[in-house]
Design a protein around this motif. Structure first.
Motif, short mmCIF file in Angstrom:
data_model
loop_
_atom_site.label_atom_id
_atom_site.label_comp_id
_atom_site.label_asym_id
_atom_site.label_seq_id
_atom_site.Cartn_x
_atom_site.Cartn_y
_atom_site.Cartn_z
N LEU B 88 0.88 7.05 13.96
CA LEU B 88 -0.34 6.39 14.44
C LEU B 88 -0.77 5.24 13.54
CD1 LEU B 88 -2.08 9.70 15.26
CD2 LEU B 88 -1.51 7.96 16.93
N ILE B 93 -4.68 0.35 15.36
CA ILE B 93 -5.52 1.48 14.95
C ILE B 93 -6.16 1.19 13.60
CG2 ILE B 93 -5.50 3.93 14.33
CD1 ILE B 93 -4.77 4.03 17.07
N ILE B 147 -5.93 5.93 8.15
CA ILE B 147 -6.20 5.73 9.57
C ILE B 147 -7.69 5.84 9.87
CG2 ILE B 147 -5.79 6.77 11.83
CD1 ILE B 147 -2.95 7.23 10.84
N ILE B 151 -10.26 3.19 11.58
CA ILE B 151 -11.18 3.44 12.69
C ILE B 151 -12.58 2.95 12.33
CG2 ILE B 151 -12.30 5.28 14.03
CD1 ILE B 151 -9.68 6.80 13.96
#
Lengths: 348, 330
Positions: B88, B93, B147, B151
């Protein structure tokens, strides 16, 4: 004690957050709540006072109660509805964040980050573009439906009871991205709806009136009542399903009720002022060092202080953006984002 | 040390062929349809004057831009996922695409030229990458911390983008929205050329210099260091180069979301080879953008390609999360 409770059930290398170990003294909590209420009152007076012409607290009072005052109309027609809507919406978003954090044991849960506001936005955008609906009364049902679908979806994709903070945040990011692509497609297909919605999609209190306020309040009130009713069983649930059952709670029913409450609170709030991020994340975090994890204290504190943030951010946006204004959704994103980054950075 | 496993070659070649087929279809699509056979003839200089004008002058620049953007995003995604060791960990992202978008939008609203827009997008993308590294890099670049920081950055940047959208007058806002969604509509050589130059430099560097090192990094920092890989330099250098590539792609077409996430994932699943799988990713990335653009054109009314990749990507991400969770990897 709090740090232990917030750990996700399995240690699988994903981010887990801890906060400062706090054992609040019992006497501090009621006193703190009283102070918070005073702060809220001050912010509400500021919210009414700020505008094209600044009104002193005395003038605000006169404008509120004295029909003969030169400020009566401006207070009642413009500033009071805006401030009260900020109060109600802030309360709704904060409360939704607090019970979601408790339910998912996820300190990063926020209706905006988890895509719930985006779900409501997507439904409202569809209603505006395809059905030509342009009023709050029409939007609210679509917003509730969109919020309900996404709340259930994000919970399911995130793994339900075994959800970890990272998994839920990712599920929310995925849904956010897909839904906002859809919203921009709808808006691009119809330039008139860009004009109608580009302010709404940022999150703003500018178009508040008493009509919207009257329509939003019943939904939020219902959400508040459910949230407060499940506070005690939700506390028990944090000890695990078996312990909760032993204490007489029914885990399945509690989870369903929390999802209903979150849907009512977020759907109505989003329909009224567009998607607003980080209020639900920020306030429970700031409050927890004072209250501890007990929801019977956490929820009332959140209900008083979340409106302080939202109305305060709205005032700040009017000051910083003057002569125009900075939408409240922008202010909360720019204020709340760094705190989120800090929380991630200090995570174990 | 380029992989020459038959499976990898087969997958990469198959994707390139499929991409060429879709490109020919796209070149024949429009108000003036041209049969695929005639498109191929025209490309080789055998068509009549009208067809040559329509295919080579009007439609080819758009398709070339789509191919280049797809390759750029896929290459960058492959490097990011390899360095973060996370399926991911892609630039969208992590907020790098949003950073490029916010900076470019500022230029659109201020009424800047398209050169200024491109420069701003590049600066915004690289700047965001540096900020993320500054906040999260202290304790290593892998894992979910990185990650989650992405976000958070995306949420902040989206707030700023929303504000900028309300600042413009209506026409500018429509133009800005279109740019922000990612579109190949009306893209010509002036958008494709800078990207082509960047890719001509970046892809050989990534494939020849970074590829083998990144494959060794996947065995762990210590083993890689023992094998003589300059771990820190390799990581920071390849991330920065990949961020620059993404930013140039965003400058050319706007932020086309999710290609950087999906293409390397698909490549990895199909080739089953370790390492960043750069070359097959490139081919699959180009197939994805050209295919999504074709879908966007055939969707009934003209929607930008970014809406198609956004919707597909969201669904894919939900699926990925579900399978990764069941496999116990998240």
């Amino acid at each position: 004690m709090y740090a232990r409770q917030q750990d996700p059930p399995e240690a699988d290398g994903s981010a887990t957050l801890s906060t400062i170990d706090t054992r609040p003294s019992v006497a501090a909590r009621p006193v703190g709540l009283l102070v918070a209420v005073v702060v809220l009152a001050v912010v509400l007076v500021l919210g009414i006072g700020f505008g094209a012409r600044f009104l002193t607290p005395g003038e605000v009072w006169a404008g509120l109660v004295d029909p003969g005052s030169p400020f009566y109309r401006i207070v009642h027609e413009m500033r009071l509805p805006r401030t009260l809507l900020g109060l109600v919406v802030g309360l709704a978003l904060g409360l939704a964040g607090a019970i979601m954090q408790a339910l998912t044991r996820n300190p990063l849960a926020d209706p905006g980050l988890l895509g719930i506001n985006a779900g409501a936005s997507a439904a409202v955008a569809s209603a505006a573009a395809f059905l030509g609906i342009g009023t709050f009364a029409g939007w609210v049902w679509f917003a509730l439906a969109g919020a309900a679908v996404v709340t259930a979806l994000v919970y399911a994709v995130g793994g339900g009871r075994s959800a970890t903070p990272a998994r839920l945040a990712l599920a929310g990011a995925a849904l956010n991205a897909a839904l906002y692509s859809y919203v921009s497609a709808v808006m691009l297909a119809n330039t008139a709806s860009i004009e109608k919605m580009r302010f709404w999609t940022v999150g703003s209190l500018a178009s508040a009136d008493f009509g919207t306020l009257r329509q939003v309040t019943p939904f939020i009130l219902a959400g508040v009542l459910i949230a407060l009713a499940v506070a005690r069983p939700l506390n028990a649930l944090s000890l695990g399903d078996d312990a909760a059952r032993a204490l007489g709670a029914r885990p399945g029913v509690i989870r369903a009720l929390v999802i209903v409450a979150v849907t009512l609170l977020c759907g109505a709030a989003t329909a009224a002022c567009g998607p607003i991020v980080f209020v639900g994340l920020l306030i429970p975090h700031l409050v927890r060092p004072i209250t501890g994890p007990d929801l019977r204290w956490l929820l009332p504190y959140t209900m008083v202080l979340a409106p302080v943030l939202l109305v305060g951010a709205d005032v700040l946006g009017r000051v910083l953006g003057s002569p125009g204004e900075l939408q409240v959704g922008v202010v909360t994103a720019v204020l709340g984002g760094p705190l989120f980054l800090y929380l991630v950075r200090v995570a174990k | 040390m380029i992989t020459t496993r038959p499976r990898t070659v087969l997958i990469g070649g198959g994707a390139l062929l499929a991409m060429a087929a879709v490109a020919v279809l796209t070149l024949g699509t429009g108000d003036f349809p041209i049969a695929p056979g005639d498109v191929v003839k025209t490309l080789f200089g055998q068509g009549d004057a009208a067809q040559a004008f329509i295919v080579n002058e009007l439609r080819l620049p758009r398709v070339i831009t789509a191919i280049l953007v797809g390759m750029a995003l896929a290459a960058a995604g492959a490097v990011f996922q390899s360095v973060t060791r996370n399926p991911l960990g892609s630039p969208d992202i992590l907020g790098i695409t949003s950073g490029a978008g916010a900076a470019a939008l500022t230029v659109v609203i201020l009424g800047g030229t398209s050169t200024q827009l491109s420069l701003a997008a590049v600066a915004g993308g690289i700047g965001t990458a540096l900020v993320i590294q500054l906040i999260g890099g202290r304790r290593g670049l892998h894992g979910y911390r990185f990650i989650l920081i992405g976000i958070g950055m995306t949420a902040i940047l989206n707030g700023i983008v929303g504000y900028l959208l309300t600042k413009g007058v209506q026409m500018e806002s429509a133009r800005a929205m279109l740019w922000l969604t990612g579109s190949f509509d009306g893209r010509g050589w002036e958008e494709a050329l800078p990207l082509l130059v960047v890719l001509a430099v970046a892809i050989p560097v990534l494939v020849l210099l970074c590829g083998p090192g990144l494959r060794m990094l996947e065995m762990g920092d210590d083993i890689a260091a023992a094998l003589g890989v300059p771990v820190k330099l390799l990581r920071n250098g390849s991330l920065l180069l990949a961020a620059a590539v993404v930013a140039f792609a965003a400058a050319a077409a706007g932020p086309v979301n999710f290609v950087a996430l999906i293409a390397p994932n698909i490549a990895k699943r199909l080739t089953r080879a370790p390492g960043p799988n750069l070359l097959p990713s490139l081919a699959i990335g180009a197939l994805l953008t050209v295919g999504a653009d074709w879908l966007a054109m055939h969707s009934g009314y003209p929607i930008p390609v970014g809406v198609v990749t956004g919707a597909l990507g969201g669904v894919y991400l939900v699926w990925l999360l579900t399978t990764e969770r069941k496999a116990g990897r998240i």
